[in-house]
Write a protein that holds these residues in place. Structure first.
Motif, PDB file in Angstrom:
ATOM      1  N   ASP A 106      45.987  49.366  40.720  1.00 47.32           N
ATOM      2  CA  ASP A 106      46.167  47.994  40.258  1.00 47.32           C
ATOM      3  C   ASP A 106      45.777  47.035  41.375  1.00 47.32           C
ATOM      4  O   ASP A 106      45.850  47.363  42.563  1.00 47.32           O
ATOM      5  N   GLY A 107      45.362  45.831  40.978  1.00 45.71           N
ATOM      6  CA  GLY A 107      45.135  44.771  41.948  1.00 45.71           C
ATOM      7  C   GLY A 107      43.896  44.917  42.798  1.00 45.71           C
ATOM      8  O   GLY A 107      43.795  44.318  43.870  1.00 45.71           O
ATOM      9  N   VAL A 108      42.912  45.677  42.342  1.00 43.54           N
ATOM     10  CA  VAL A 108      41.642  45.809  43.065  1.00 43.54           C
ATOM     11  C   VAL A 108      40.745  44.624  42.711  1.00 43.54           C
ATOM     12  O   VAL A 108      40.687  44.188  41.563  1.00 43.54           O
ATOM     13  N   GLU A 109      40.027  44.106  43.706  1.00 36.72           N
ATOM     14  CA  GLU A 109      39.054  43.043  43.481  1.00 36.72           C
ATOM     15  C   GLU A 109      37.695  43.488  44.025  1.00 36.72           C
ATOM     16  O   GLU A 109      37.607  43.998  45.138  1.00 36.72           O
ATOM     17  N   MET A 110      36.650  43.281  43.217  1.00 34.37           N
ATOM     18  CA  MET A 110      35.282  43.541  43.653  1.00 34.37           C
ATOM     19  C   MET A 110      34.435  42.336  43.310  1.00 34.37           C
ATOM     20  O   MET A 110      34.511  41.816  42.190  1.00 34.37           O
ATOM     21  N   GLY A 133      42.869  50.935  36.321  1.00 36.83           N
ATOM     22  CA  GLY A 133      43.968  50.116  36.810  1.00 36.83           C
ATOM     23  C   GLY A 133      44.155  48.835  36.023  1.00 36.83           C
ATOM     24  O   GLY A 133      43.415  48.529  35.075  1.00 36.83           O
ATOM     25  N   SER A 134      45.149  48.055  36.443  1.00 38.51           N
ATOM     26  CA  SER A 134      45.475  46.774  35.817  1.00 38.51           C
ATOM     27  C   SER A 134      45.460  45.670  36.871  1.00 38.51           C
ATOM     28  O   SER A 134      45.488  45.944  38.071  1.00 38.51           O
ATOM     29  N   TYR A 135      45.415  44.421  36.399  1.00 40.32           N
ATOM     30  CA  TYR A 135      45.424  43.240  37.271  1.00 40.32           C
ATOM     31  C   TYR A 135      44.265  43.279  38.279  1.00 40.32           C
ATOM     32  O   TYR A 135      44.404  42.810  39.415  1.00 40.32           O
ATOM     33  N   CYS A 136      43.146  43.827  37.874  1.00 38.56           N
ATOM     34  CA  CYS A 136      41.957  43.881  38.737  1.00 38.56           C
ATOM     35  C   CYS A 136      41.010  42.733  38.385  1.00 38.56           C
ATOM     36  O   CYS A 136      41.033  42.214  37.267  1.00 38.56           O
ATOM     37  N   ASP A 162      47.340  52.103  32.252  1.00 34.75           N
ATOM     38  CA  ASP A 162      47.387  51.278  31.047  1.00 34.75           C
ATOM     39  C   ASP A 162      46.196  50.331  30.905  1.00 34.75           C
ATOM     40  O   ASP A 162      45.936  49.817  29.826  1.00 34.75           O
ATOM     41  N   ALA A 163      45.510  50.021  32.011  1.00 29.23           N
ATOM     42  CA  ALA A 163      44.289  49.205  31.968  1.00 29.23           C
ATOM     43  C   ALA A 163      44.503  47.876  31.246  1.00 29.23           C
ATOM     44  O   ALA A 163      43.895  47.595  30.219  1.00 29.23           O
ATOM     45  N   HIS A 164      45.378  47.030  31.808  1.00 23.29           N
ATOM     46  CA  HIS A 164      45.646  45.747  31.179  1.00 23.29           C
ATOM     47  C   HIS A 164      45.523  44.601  32.187  1.00 23.29           C
ATOM     48  O   HIS A 164      45.554  44.801  33.397  1.00 23.29           O
ATOM     49  N   ASP A 165      45.347  43.404  31.660  1.00 29.73           N
ATOM     50  CA  ASP A 165      45.290  42.172  32.454  1.00 29.73           C
ATOM     51  C   ASP A 165      44.213  42.217  33.537  1.00 29.73           C
ATOM     52  O   ASP A 165      44.403  41.742  34.653  1.00 29.73           O
ATOM     53  N   ASN A 166      43.074  42.804  33.192  1.00 31.54           N
ATOM     54  CA  ASN A 166      41.928  42.781  34.092  1.00 31.54           C
ATOM     55  C   ASN A 166      41.012  41.616  33.737  1.00 31.54           C
ATOM     56  O   ASN A 166      40.971  41.165  32.597  1.00 31.54           O
TER      57      ASN A 166
END
Length: 231
Positions: A106-110, A133-136, A162-166
């Motif tokens: 979670d929380g990865v940024e690219m 992940g989520s929140y990416c 869960d793969a949400h809020d990306n």
């Protein structure tokens, strides 16, 4: 190539915990103290080792062009930043037959780079970025020549993803075999904003899961922005 040390201490967008840069055929990674973390002609291994040794929440700045022969897993929240789509490029090696990035945190940024799947030189058709992940956040990316999907947001309930809020924003996907942007079944609250998807083999985008698409465009795809596929 700019002096890598300057990215350790200047320019807020590019202040880094680790910088990866090219030195001839070698990929080299240095930390903020100037210590060499890795140096090898195996570019994927250098980037993997960089990700492993960067602290949670840290920033990796990638400078230049790299050829990777195997998948790079991101297993903790990090910011992975290039210098722009014309100044940072990661290309899949001939015959690698792998995805390029697999995001399992979670929380990865690219942002700020080109990812090239080199699909004419592959036998197995794989994706540019798989997101479990989520929140990416994936921003200011150009993803080209991928055999399967540009960005695949994929829920894996059995493994606990869960793969949400990306967020996918300001992204170009140009040339792909199946789907430009895919939001898999069960993934939810994912947002795609200001994305251009073109020259694809099948769907511009296929939201089997829950997604919001804002100000996005497809062209030269057999199907348009919203497509559905049974899997």
């Amino acid at each position: 190539v700019p002096e890598p040390e300057r990215f350790i201490s200047s320019f807020p967008e590019y202040v880094a915990d680790v910088v990866v840069y090219r030195d001839g055929d070698y990929a080299v990674a240095i930390d903020r103290r100037g210590n060499t973390i890795a140096r090898s002609t195996n570019h994927a291994e250098v980037i993997r080792k960089t990700i492993e040794q960067t602290p949670i929440g840290g920033k990796v700045v990638i400078v230049g062009d790299f050829v990777v022969a195997s998948q790079i897993d991101v297993l903790k929240p990090l910011r992975i930043v290039g210098l722009g789509i014309n100044r940072t490029k990661i290309v899949l090696a001939d015959g690698a037959d792998s995805h390029i990035f697999m995001v399992k945190a979670d929380g990865v940024e690219m942002r700020n780079m080109t990812i090239d799947g080199n699909r004419d030189k592959q036998t197995a058709q794989k994706s540019g970025i798989i997101v479990l992940g989520s929140y990416c956040k994936f921003e200011r990316l150009k993803i080209v020549n991928v055999g399967y999907t540009g960005i695949d947001i994929h829920r894996d309930e059995n493994a606990g993803y869960d793969a949400h809020d990306n967020l996918i924003r300001d992204v170009i996907v140009d040339g792909f075999g199946n789907v430009g942007i895919y939001i898999g079944s069960g993934a939810y609250r994912n947002t795609v904003e200001n994305v251009v998807v073109r020259n694809g083999g099948k769907y511009g985008s296929a939201p089997d899961g829950d997604g919001i698409f804002l100000d996005s465009l497809t062209s030269a795809n057999p199907s348009g922005l919203i497509g559905y596929e049974n899997r």
